[in-house]
Design an enzyme around this catalytic site. Sequence first.
Site, short mmCIF file in Angstrom:
data_model
loop_
_atom_site.label_atom_id
_atom_site.label_comp_id
_atom_site.label_asym_id
_atom_site.label_seq_id
_atom_site.Cartn_x
_atom_site.Cartn_y
_atom_site.Cartn_z
N HIS A 78 92.66 2.40 67.59
CA HIS A 78 91.13 1.35 68.77
C HIS A 78 90.87 0.99 69.96
O HIS A 78 89.96 0.42 70.38
CB HIS A 78 90.18 2.00 67.46
CG HIS A 78 90.00 3.68 66.93
ND1 HIS A 78 89.52 3.56 65.47
CD2 HIS A 78 90.42 4.24 66.54
CE1 HIS A 78 89.44 4.50 64.76
NE2 HIS A 78 90.48 4.97 65.65
N HIS A 235 86.46 11.71 69.37
CA HIS A 235 86.86 10.98 69.55
C HIS A 235 88.64 10.80 69.57
O HIS A 235 89.84 9.97 69.69
CB HIS A 235 86.80 10.75 67.76
CG HIS A 235 87.86 9.31 67.07
ND1 HIS A 235 87.18 8.12 66.88
CD2 HIS A 235 88.77 9.38 66.12
CE1 HIS A 235 88.35 7.04 66.76
NE2 HIS A 235 89.27 8.08 66.26
N ASP A 239 91.28 8.28 70.62
CA ASP A 239 93.14 8.36 69.49
C ASP A 239 94.03 8.46 71.08
O ASP A 239 95.00 7.92 70.74
CB ASP A 239 93.69 8.93 69.01
CG ASP A 239 92.01 8.49 67.79
OD1 ASP A 239 91.71 7.15 66.81
OD2 ASP A 239 92.22 9.64 66.21
N HIS A 262 97.83 12.02 66.07
CA HIS A 262 98.68 10.42 66.40
C HIS A 262 100.34 11.10 66.74
O HIS A 262 100.91 10.18 67.44
CB HIS A 262 98.95 9.74 65.47
CG HIS A 262 97.15 9.10 65.28
ND1 HIS A 262 97.00 8.01 66.40
CD2 HIS A 262 96.48 9.04 64.63
CE1 HIS A 262 95.08 8.25 65.99
NE2 HIS A 262 95.42 8.64 65.19
ZN ZN Z 1 91.05 7.11 65.48
#
Ligand code: ZN
Length: 309
Positions: A78, A235, A239, A262
């Site tokens: 973040h 969001h 990311d 991720h």
């Molecule tokens: Zn995140």
Amino acid sequence: MFLQRTLKKEIYGIGIGLHSGRKVRIVLKPAPADHGIKFLHVGDDGQTLIDARADNVVATNYATSLGSDGQVIGTVEHLLAAFYGLGVDNALVEVHGDEIPIMDGSAIPFVYLIKTAGIVSQKVSKKFLVLKEEMTVVEDDKTITLEPSRSLSISFTIDFHHPLLKKQRCTFQFSDANFERQISRARTFGFLKEVEMLKSHGLARGGSLENAVVLDDFGVMNEGGLRFANECARHKVLDCLGDLSLLGMPMIAKVTAYKAGHALNHQLVKELLATPEAWEMVAPLHDQPSAKTLEYEFPPLAGVEPQPV
Ligand code: ZN
């Protein structure tokens, strides 16, 4: 807007680590041109410098962690997204702990911190990774596709077995203003069952409704509800920006992601770096006036006045 940027002065912030639940102090410091973003892990037994680069990624489960010489800094994405989103190329981040504080679960506290410190341009051209060939990474039913484009855009679709998160999409055209308005306030999210499981394993100790959107089987548990109807997809874009920043330079490409996280973001970054023929590095100020560089719309960055080189 083509000059590298750093912070005007140093600034510190304090918050709770999501996994440890402990207070962490971070200090953001200006850094010279071509320095990149680096973390300095400050522990009882010394200091360790960790470059925010893909080859220092040591974990991608639930968050992205960077490590070097046995020291690890968790949940970097973040803060990295805030640097990327505001076009800050160079900074040193001192971390007095093992993870970046979760703050409210979004990037907006870091945006405030960076903007409070101020952003200045430096005397060296930014370098962009300009994609030339299409590329796709796949893991089960998750995909990310990159296509050559004149600018950076990210379209992210999530699809969970949950009434609120079926086929939710966010499409984002990069600029610092768009980042701040559309993406930076979107909070991380988790499912109640998953949060309970994490806590039973000693993780997410600092996790609460103060720093995440938490969903039960039917809806959102947070009293204030959502910040955007598609906050969770937004969001995911946040990311993705944080993870893409580990390329070490901003990218010019069209990104289309489906159910990615991720791990797949990181796989994409690794594959890109391992396939140099799929892209070229362009430094607009140094390379001009070549017709090649004028084909691209480099990202508008409104935060500082451009200065002559
Ligand atoms: Zn995140």
